[in-house]
Design a protein around this motif. Structure first.
Motif, PDB file in Angstrom:
ATOM      1  N   LEU A 129       0.838  -1.202   0.000  1.00 31.41           N
ATOM      2  CA  LEU A 129       0.000   0.000   0.000  1.00 31.41           C
ATOM      3  C   LEU A 129       0.871   1.250   0.000  1.00 31.41           C
ATOM      4  CD1 LEU A 129      -2.850   1.206   0.158  1.00 31.41           C
ATOM      5  CD2 LEU A 129      -2.665   1.080   2.651  1.00 31.41           C
ATOM      6  N   ALA A 130       1.910   1.259   0.834  1.00 30.34           N
ATOM      7  CA  ALA A 130       2.848   2.380   0.819  1.00 30.34           C
ATOM      8  C   ALA A 130       3.576   2.457  -0.518  1.00 30.34           C
ATOM      9  CB  ALA A 130       3.846   2.242   1.971  1.00 30.34           C
ATOM     10  N   ASN A 131       3.895   1.311  -1.088  1.00 25.41           N
ATOM     11  CA  ASN A 131       4.561   1.284  -2.390  1.00 25.41           C
ATOM     12  C   ASN A 131       3.661   1.863  -3.481  1.00 25.41           C
ATOM     13  OD1 ASN A 131       6.966   0.392  -3.865  1.00 25.41           O
ATOM     14  ND2 ASN A 131       5.591  -1.045  -4.877  1.00 25.41           N
ATOM     15  N   SER A 132       2.367   1.524  -3.442  1.00 24.21           N
ATOM     16  CA  SER A 132       1.420   2.070  -4.413  1.00 24.21           C
ATOM     17  C   SER A 132       1.264   3.578  -4.239  1.00 24.21           C
ATOM     18  CB  SER A 132       0.062   1.376  -4.266  1.00 24.21           C
ATOM     19  OG  SER A 132       0.171  -0.006  -4.528  1.00 24.21           O
ATOM     20  N   THR A 133       1.319   4.039  -2.995  1.00 28.79           N
ATOM     21  CA  THR A 133       1.265   5.479  -2.750  1.00 28.79           C
ATOM     22  C   THR A 133       2.468   6.179  -3.371  1.00 28.79           C
ATOM     23  OG1 THR A 133       0.097   5.055  -0.678  1.00 28.79           O
ATOM     24  CG2 THR A 133       1.061   7.232  -0.971  1.00 28.79           C
ATOM     25  N   MET A 134       3.641   5.605  -3.226  1.00 25.70           N
ATOM     26  CA  MET A 134       4.840   6.181  -3.838  1.00 25.70           C
ATOM     27  C   MET A 134       4.766   6.140  -5.359  1.00 25.70           C
ATOM     28  SD  MET A 134       6.609   7.365  -1.439  1.00 25.70           S
ATOM     29  CE  MET A 134       7.977   7.806  -2.516  1.00 25.70           C
ATOM     30  N   ILE A 135       4.168   5.086  -5.915  1.00 23.04           N
ATOM     31  CA  ILE A 135       3.997   5.029  -7.374  1.00 23.04           C
ATOM     32  C   ILE A 135       3.121   6.184  -7.849  1.00 23.04           C
ATOM     33  CG2 ILE A 135       2.918   3.698  -9.226  1.00 23.04           C
ATOM     34  CD1 ILE A 135       3.866   1.179  -7.875  1.00 23.04           C
ATOM     35  N   LEU A 136       2.052   6.445  -7.124  1.00 27.15           N
ATOM     36  CA  LEU A 136       1.167   7.550  -7.482  1.00 27.15           C
ATOM     37  C   LEU A 136       1.885   8.885  -7.391  1.00 27.15           C
ATOM     38  CD1 LEU A 136      -1.643   8.590  -8.204  1.00 27.15           C
ATOM     39  CD2 LEU A 136      -2.231   8.490  -5.775  1.00 27.15           C
ATOM     40  N   ILE A 137       2.658   9.088  -6.322  1.00 30.34           N
ATOM     41  CA  ILE A 137       3.387  10.351  -6.159  1.00 30.34           C
ATOM     42  C   ILE A 137       4.430  10.509  -7.256  1.00 30.34           C
ATOM     43  CG2 ILE A 137       4.956  11.608  -4.636  1.00 30.34           C
ATOM     44  CD1 ILE A 137       3.503  10.345  -2.274  1.00 30.34           C
ATOM     45  N   CYS A 138       5.184   9.469  -7.550  1.00 30.29           N
ATOM     46  CA  CYS A 138       6.212   9.545  -8.593  1.00 30.29           C
ATOM     47  C   CYS A 138       5.590   9.747  -9.966  1.00 30.29           C
ATOM     48  CB  CYS A 138       7.067   8.283  -8.573  1.00 30.29           C
ATOM     49  SG  CYS A 138       8.098   8.110  -7.098  1.00 30.29           S
ATOM     50  N   ASN A 139       4.434   9.160 -10.188  1.00 28.66           N
ATOM     51  CA  ASN A 139       3.752   9.360 -11.463  1.00 28.66           C
ATOM     52  C   ASN A 139       3.347  10.817 -11.644  1.00 28.66           C
ATOM     53  OD1 ASN A 139       2.514   8.730 -13.901  1.00 28.66           O
ATOM     54  ND2 ASN A 139       0.581   8.215 -12.917  1.00 28.66           N
ATOM     55  N   VAL A 140       2.828  11.419 -10.589  1.00 28.74           N
ATOM     56  CA  VAL A 140       2.482  12.846 -10.647  1.00 28.74           C
ATOM     57  C   VAL A 140       3.739  13.702 -10.894  1.00 28.74           C
ATOM     58  CG1 VAL A 140       1.558  14.784  -9.313  1.00 28.74           C
ATOM     59  CG2 VAL A 140       0.449  12.546  -9.205  1.00 28.74           C
ATOM     60  N   LEU A 141       4.862  13.315 -10.278  1.00 30.93           N
ATOM     61  CA  LEU A 141       6.110  14.037 -10.477  1.00 30.93           C
ATOM     62  C   LEU A 141       6.576  13.954 -11.937  1.00 30.93           C
ATOM     63  CD1 LEU A 141       8.610  15.537  -9.401  1.00 30.93           C
ATOM     64  CD2 LEU A 141       9.580  13.294  -8.828  1.00 30.93           C
ATOM     65  N   VAL A 142       6.476  12.782 -12.547  1.00 29.10           N
ATOM     66  CA  VAL A 142       6.891  12.612 -13.939  1.00 29.10           C
ATOM     67  C   VAL A 142       6.007  13.440 -14.871  1.00 29.10           C
ATOM     68  CG1 VAL A 142       7.034  10.943 -15.824  1.00 29.10           C
ATOM     69  CG2 VAL A 142       7.931  10.360 -13.579  1.00 29.10           C
ATOM     70  N   VAL A 143       4.704  13.434 -14.613  1.00 29.31           N
ATOM     71  CA  VAL A 143       3.795  14.230 -15.439  1.00 29.31           C
ATOM     72  C   VAL A 143       4.121  15.715 -15.302  1.00 29.31           C
ATOM     73  CG1 VAL A 143       1.376  14.875 -15.768  1.00 29.31           C
ATOM     74  CG2 VAL A 143       1.985  12.494 -15.370  1.00 29.31           C
ATOM     75  N   ASN A 144       4.466  16.138 -14.105  1.00 32.20           N
ATOM     76  CA  ASN A 144       4.832  17.531 -13.886  1.00 32.20           C
ATOM     77  C   ASN A 144       6.114  17.889 -14.632  1.00 32.20           C
ATOM     78  OD1 ASN A 144       6.584  19.545 -12.043  1.00 32.20           O
ATOM     79  ND2 ASN A 144       4.394  20.070 -11.835  1.00 32.20           N
ATOM     80  N   LEU A 145       7.104  17.005 -14.595  1.00 33.35           N
ATOM     81  CA  LEU A 145       8.351  17.269 -15.321  1.00 33.35           C
ATOM     82  C   LEU A 145       8.121  17.299 -16.828  1.00 33.35           C
ATOM     83  CD1 LEU A 145      10.865  15.008 -13.342  1.00 33.35           C
ATOM     84  CD2 LEU A 145      10.621  17.496 -13.208  1.00 33.35           C
ATOM     85  N   TYR A 146       7.252  16.434 -17.295  1.00 36.29           N
ATOM     86  CA  TYR A 146       7.022  16.336 -18.736  1.00 36.29           C
ATOM     87  C   TYR A 146       6.429  17.623 -19.301  1.00 36.29           C
ATOM     88  CZ  TYR A 146       5.425  14.422 -23.183  1.00 36.29           C
ATOM     89  OH  TYR A 146       5.211  14.180 -24.531  1.00 36.29           O
ATOM     90  N   HIS A 147       5.590  18.306 -18.553  1.00 37.57           N
ATOM     91  CA  HIS A 147       4.903  19.497 -19.054  1.00 37.57           C
ATOM     92  C   HIS A 147       5.623  20.795 -18.727  1.00 37.57           C
ATOM     93  CE1 HIS A 147       1.494  16.585 -19.240  1.00 37.57           C
ATOM     94  NE2 HIS A 147       1.175  17.306 -20.305  1.00 37.57           N
ATOM     95  N   ARG A 148       6.825  20.729 -18.193  1.00 36.60           N
ATOM     96  CA  ARG A 148       7.602  21.949 -17.970  1.00 36.60           C
ATOM     97  C   ARG A 148       8.140  22.484 -19.284  1.00 36.60           C
ATOM     98  NH1 ARG A 148      11.278  21.423 -12.449  1.00 36.60           N
ATOM     99  NH2 ARG A 148       9.540  21.105 -10.994  1.00 36.60           N
ATOM    100  N   THR A 149       8.223  23.812 -19.376  1.00 39.32           N
ATOM    101  CA  THR A 149       8.715  24.471 -20.602  1.00 39.32           C
ATOM    102  C   THR A 149       9.970  25.295 -20.372  1.00 39.32           C
ATOM    103  OG1 THR A 149       7.213  26.342 -20.172  1.00 39.32           O
ATOM    104  CG2 THR A 149       6.386  24.543 -21.586  1.00 39.32           C
ATOM    105  N   SER A 150      10.391  25.444 -19.129  1.00 39.13           N
ATOM    106  CA  SER A 150      11.579  26.251 -18.831  1.00 39.13           C
ATOM    107  C   SER A 150      12.835  25.457 -19.156  1.00 39.13           C
ATOM    108  CB  SER A 150      11.575  26.661 -17.358  1.00 39.13           C
ATOM    109  OG  SER A 150      11.578  25.522 -16.530  1.00 39.13           O
ATOM    110  N   ASN A 151      13.963  26.145 -19.106  1.00 40.00           N
ATOM    111  CA  ASN A 151      15.242  25.498 -19.361  1.00 40.00           C
ATOM    112  C   ASN A 151      15.656  24.650 -18.160  1.00 40.00           C
ATOM    113  OD1 ASN A 151      15.479  26.729 -21.885  1.00 40.00           O
ATOM    114  ND2 ASN A 151      16.453  28.552 -20.990  1.00 40.00           N
ATOM    115  N   ILE A 152      16.496  23.676 -18.432  1.00 41.18           N
ATOM    116  CA  ILE A 152      17.026  22.826 -17.372  1.00 41.18           C
ATOM    117  C   ILE A 152      18.219  23.532 -16.766  1.00 41.18           C
ATOM    118  CG2 ILE A 152      17.963  20.560 -16.823  1.00 41.18           C
ATOM    119  CD1 ILE A 152      16.580  19.477 -19.270  1.00 41.18           C
ATOM    120  N   ASN A 153      18.127  23.869 -15.498  1.00 39.19           N
ATOM    121  CA  ASN A 153      19.130  24.713 -14.850  1.00 39.19           C
ATOM    122  C   ASN A 153      19.989  23.960 -13.851  1.00 39.19           C
ATOM    123  OD1 ASN A 153      18.152  26.982 -16.249  1.00 39.19           O
ATOM    124  ND2 ASN A 153      16.544  27.286 -14.697  1.00 39.19           N
TER     125      ASN A 153
END
Length: 409
Positions: free
Chosen positions: A302-326
């Motif tokens: 259950l904790a592992n599934s929670t981390m999967i959900l959090i990491c998935n949200v993080l990946v989606v957030n990174l994917y839609h960024r438009t700024s430069n990589i600093n």
């Protein structure tokens, strides 16, 4: 001649049966009535059936396990049908078979003779003892005074459950049978009593019951039973679906971000897994000692599934960024991960103005870290890393659990 035949037939019908009956050696109804009248004429069932009242009456007991009805792991209630065979010697119930047509046995009502009251010392009810019902039964008495009592009925007792290895769990229960109306100085059990399964034993589809043996003292007998669960149903209907749901949660990192369904996919898998945990909670005892290994495993997942959900949200957030990589650290990590998949990796520019001991540098005004990598590349790298990491954290504990419990089972 005809008159002679009629006379012979009449003689055979009227006189020969009486001649044969007078020579019978087996017991008749009149013999049985005479035996019972003789035995019960001056019989006192309030007295123990032994000549020397200072000595205890020896009772042989045999327990038969016939059928299991129900075992509630949560409450510990164990219901089954058991049979008890008792035998003892009553010196007041003896006769000479030759005086009663060679009758060597008779049956007497159970409420007319002395019997030892056998009860369960660890019943399911609140009472301290539960007497085994014997109303309506009869006892068999031999000419030597040996009394046999056969009784069977539904027995309810409490059995401490151990769900450490659920659903491959087994439980050891002890049925304690004792004499309720006499102490050990008045009545004692025979030390060579055996316990066995009945020949007409009926199997149970959910549990496999084995009679381990018995421990006999002078005043009580403990029958040890092992209840082992048949795990096929739970494995197919709970364990395997959970593994499929966990696998579905993990492969969410293979789903393209452009689909727009990654987060909802993770939430659906997380909620499905939560439902199966609720089902498991209803089937195991609500106790912490011992705690089921499967419950601990599901809590970790259950904790592992929670981390999967959090990491998935993080990946989606990174994917839609438009700024430069600093961050040079992030770029170095991406380059290290993708060096085998890109034929030409861009060369990282090094700013001579930055201190040489600094690992992670901030870009200058010329955006010196704009070297061809985008946030989509970063999200792709994190997808691969998270996929490998969560595949390991999901299936390695399950594999270890299966090996551990299968070796014990």
């Amino acid at each position: 001649m005809r008159s002679l035949l009629i006379f012979v037939a009449y003689f055979g019908i009227c006189f020969l049966p009486e001649c044969f009956v007078s020579g019978l050696t087996f017991s008749t109804m009149q013999n049985q009535k005479a035996i019972q009248n003789k035995l019960l004429k001056e019989y006192k069932k309030s007295l123990r059936p032994i000549f020397n009242q200072d000595l205890p009456v020896t009772v042989d007991i045999l327990f038969l396990f016939r059928k299991m009805h129900h075992y509630d792991v949560v409450s510990g209630l164990f219901e089954f049908t058991g049979g008890i065979r008792l035998s003892w010697r009553d010196f007041s119930l003896q006769w000479n078979p030759k005086d009663y047509g060679n009758a060597t046995a008779t049956r007497l009502p159970i409420d007319e003779v002395w019997i030892p009251n056998i009860g369960v010392r660890n019943p399911a009810e609140r009472e301290e003892f539960m007497q085994i019902e014997i109303a309506g039964f009869s006892v068999e008495v031999t000419s030597k005074g040996v009394v046999h009592l056969r009784n069977s009925g539904l027995i309810k007792m409490m059995c401490q459950s151990d769900v450490t290895y659920y659903p491959f769990d087994s439980h050891t229960c002890s049925l304690v049978l004792a004499i309720l109306n006499y102490n050990s100085n008045e009545v004692k059990f025979h030390t060579k009593t055996q316990v066995e399964e009945s020949s007409d034993f009926k199997d149970n589809g959910q549990w496999n019951v084995t009679v381990l043996g018995s421990r006999i003292s002078s005043a009580a007998v403990s029958v040890h039973l092992e209840i082992r669960r048949r795990p096929s149903f739970l494995v197919v209907n709970i364990f395997l679906p959970v593994i499929f749901i966990l696998a579905m949660n993990t492969v969410v990192f293979l789903l393209p971000v452009e689909s727009g369904e990654r987060v909802s996919f993770s939430i659906t898998g997380f909620l499905s897994f939560t439902v199966f945990i609720t089902i498991l909670t209803d089937q195991v005892p609500h106790q912490s000692n011992p705690l089921s290994i499967l419950s601990s495993l599901f809590a970790f997942q259950l904790a592992n599934s929670t981390m999967i959900l959090i990491c998935n949200v993080l990946v989606v957030n990174l994917y839609h960024r438009t700024s430069n990589i600093n961050s040079s650290c992030l770029l170095a990590f991406v380059r290290l991960t993708r060096r085998n998949t890109r034929s030409k990796a861009p060369v990282l520019k090094i700013d001579p103005k930055v201190h040489p001991d600094s690992d992670c540098r901030e870009p200058n005004d010329d955006n010196e870290f704009d070297n061809g990598f985008t946030w989509k590349d970063v999200a792709s790298v994190f997808d691969k890393c998270f996929l490998f990491a969560f595949l390991s954290s999901t299936f390695v504990p399950i594999f270890v659990f299966i090996l551990y419990v299968s070796h014990r089972f």
